[in-house]
Design an enzyme around this catalytic site. Structure first.
Site, short mmCIF file in Angstrom:
data_model
loop_
_atom_site.label_atom_id
_atom_site.label_comp_id
_atom_site.label_asym_id
_atom_site.label_seq_id
_atom_site.Cartn_x
_atom_site.Cartn_y
_atom_site.Cartn_z
N CYS A 1 4.91 15.22 47.17
CA CYS A 1 5.30 16.38 48.23
C CYS A 1 3.54 17.22 48.56
O CYS A 1 4.15 18.48 47.79
CB CYS A 1 6.68 16.95 48.73
SG CYS A 1 6.62 17.86 50.18
N LYS B 1 9.36 11.04 40.84
CA LYS B 1 8.30 10.07 41.57
C LYS B 1 6.53 11.18 41.78
O LYS B 1 6.92 12.75 42.59
CB LYS B 1 8.59 10.51 43.04
CG LYS B 1 8.39 9.36 44.29
CD LYS B 1 8.10 9.24 45.45
CE LYS B 1 7.89 8.37 46.48
NZ LYS B 1 6.46 8.98 47.00
N GLY C 1 2.11 1.59 50.00
CA GLY C 1 1.88 0.39 50.85
C GLY C 1 1.56 -0.21 51.70
O GLY C 1 1.23 -1.33 52.60
#
Length: 415
Positions: free
Chosen positions: A118, A157, A218
């Site tokens: 983030c 992540k 994507g």
């Protein structure tokens, strides 16, 4: 510790963690349409104290498990349908606190994820999110602590670093912590959705490690329909694909057979929002993300003007569904209240002295409870130790006790 979960991160299509979007209705809808795993985001930097002391409640009317903060705000709502598919993502800069929160939720989720990508200031200022990418030691500490401390798979992540070499080296170090998979958003922390996704970097990572790599980022360049998911996966050599904005715009992107008409998708979403009592402002926000360029239509204007879940349903010709569902809820609530009253009646005893005494932790010193005061008084007065008979009512999981002190029984009229 042994991982007691069938969750696998290879060959999966995953709903990405998204602020305000990834609430229970969206997660369930994505699963219905074909998503294998759904992530929810819960950044702790803003509400650490709320989450750290929240508690779990089983809500019988909704058939959910709610994690509720002391201010009665629902921090996280889940249900049995997603239990084997939902990954709880948190932001943290402290290994022990991360472990405490993970232990709190692990029995109701399929996995735990640490947000290391983030780029928002509210996250990085607290040394979380993308700020962790410049502190590999802290990353290692947090992930190792979680892997050793809980029974569910741990993932993280990240975003990519300025150089491919540095990114690959970091991911190799992360792999050694024992995590189950790593999701890679193929952009640097200063890049935004309009910037091209770096498939070559994700591919370099996929080829450098043995754990599953989940490709993310994507939606803008690749994923316009379901078949594009495989195209993105091949371009990155990743094990799985995580989808954010394309799923936010139309969660039926997960359908192998192709998109559902947007109107049907939105109606399906509203059904879950009503069924699980989603706050109307969140429901409205998610529907606006789906409508996009149609916000200026008659229906879009009705949605924009809606000030309640009922008005949202009316805007989508679902007023009857709203009335039927709320009627079912009221019937369940009445039934639960009747059951509770029956249990209250069973507790009635003419020999019990009743007083409207409430317990508020804030009125007592830390670690001190009324039980401690009462026990000390009994010792001084040479009375037997107090004896408690406690029951819990199913409607709200509140407790009530009858205490016997000096041969007299007492109970509060307040639960």
């Amino acid at each position: 510790m042994t991982v007691n979960s069938p969750l696998c991160f290879r060959g999966k299509k995953i709903l990405a963690p998204m602020v305000r979007v990834g609430t229970l209705p969206m997660r369930l809808l994505a699963l219905d349409y074909g998503a294998d795993i759904v992530y929810l985001i819960r950044l702790l930097c803003l509400h650490w104290y709320l989450i750290f002391i929240c508690f779990s409640m089983h809500i019988e009317v909704l058939e959910t498990v709610d994690f509720v903060a002391p201010n009665e705000r629902v921090v996280f709502r889940t249900c049995e349908r997603e239990r084997r598919h939902v990954v709880f993502q948190m932001g943290s800069a402290d290994a022990e606190r991360a472990l405490a929160v993970a232990k709190l939720v692990e029995s109701d989720v399929a996995g735990i994820d640490i947000n290391m990508g983030c780029p928002k200031e509210y996250s990085t200022k607290a040394s979380m999110g993308a700020a962790l990418l410049s502190d590999p030691d802290k990353i290692e500490s947090i992930l190792t602590t979680l892997v050793k401390g809980i029974c569910k798979p741990v993932t993280c992540k990240i975003r990519i670093l300025p150089s491919v070499e540095d990114t690959v080296n970091l991911v190799k170090r992360i792999e050694k912590t024992g995590i189950a998979a790593i999701a890679v958003h193929g952009r640097k922390k200063e890049e935004r959705p309009q910037h091209p996704v770096h498939c070559d970097v994700i591919k370099a990572i996929s080829e450098a490690v043995s754990i599953p790599v989940i490709a993310n980022g994507g939606s803008h360049d690749f994923i316009k329909e379901h078949t594009d998911i495989e195209t993105f996966q091949k371009a990155t050599a990743a094990s799985s694909v995580m989808i954010a904005r394309a799923a936010m715009w139309n969660p039926s992107i997960f359908r192998k057979e192709g998109f559902f008409p947007l109107k049907e998708v939105m109606q399906d979403y509203i059904k879950y929002a009503v069924r699980y009592d989603n706050h109307y402002t969140n429901t409205k926000y998610c529907l606006c993300q789906m409508l996009r360029e149609q916000l200026e239509t008659t229906q879009g204007k009705k949605l924009h003007a809606a000030q309640s879940t009922q008005e949202i349903c009316e805007a989508f010709e679902m007023a009857d569904f709203y009335e039927e569902t709320t009627a079912i809820f009221e019937a369940k609530k009445t039934s639960s209240e009747t059951e509770t009253q029956d249990k209250d009646d069973q507790m009635e005893d003419p020999d019990v002295i009743k007083m409207a005494v409430r317990f508020d932790k804030r009125e007592y010193p830390p670690q001190i409870t009324p039980k401690m005061y009462l026990l000390e008084w009994c010792r001084k007065e040479k009375h037997p130790q107090p004896v408690y008979e406690t029951v819990q009512r199913p409607l709200d999981r509140l407790f009530c006790s009858v205490v016997t002190v000096a041969e007299q029984k007492y109970r509060s009229t307040l639960w």
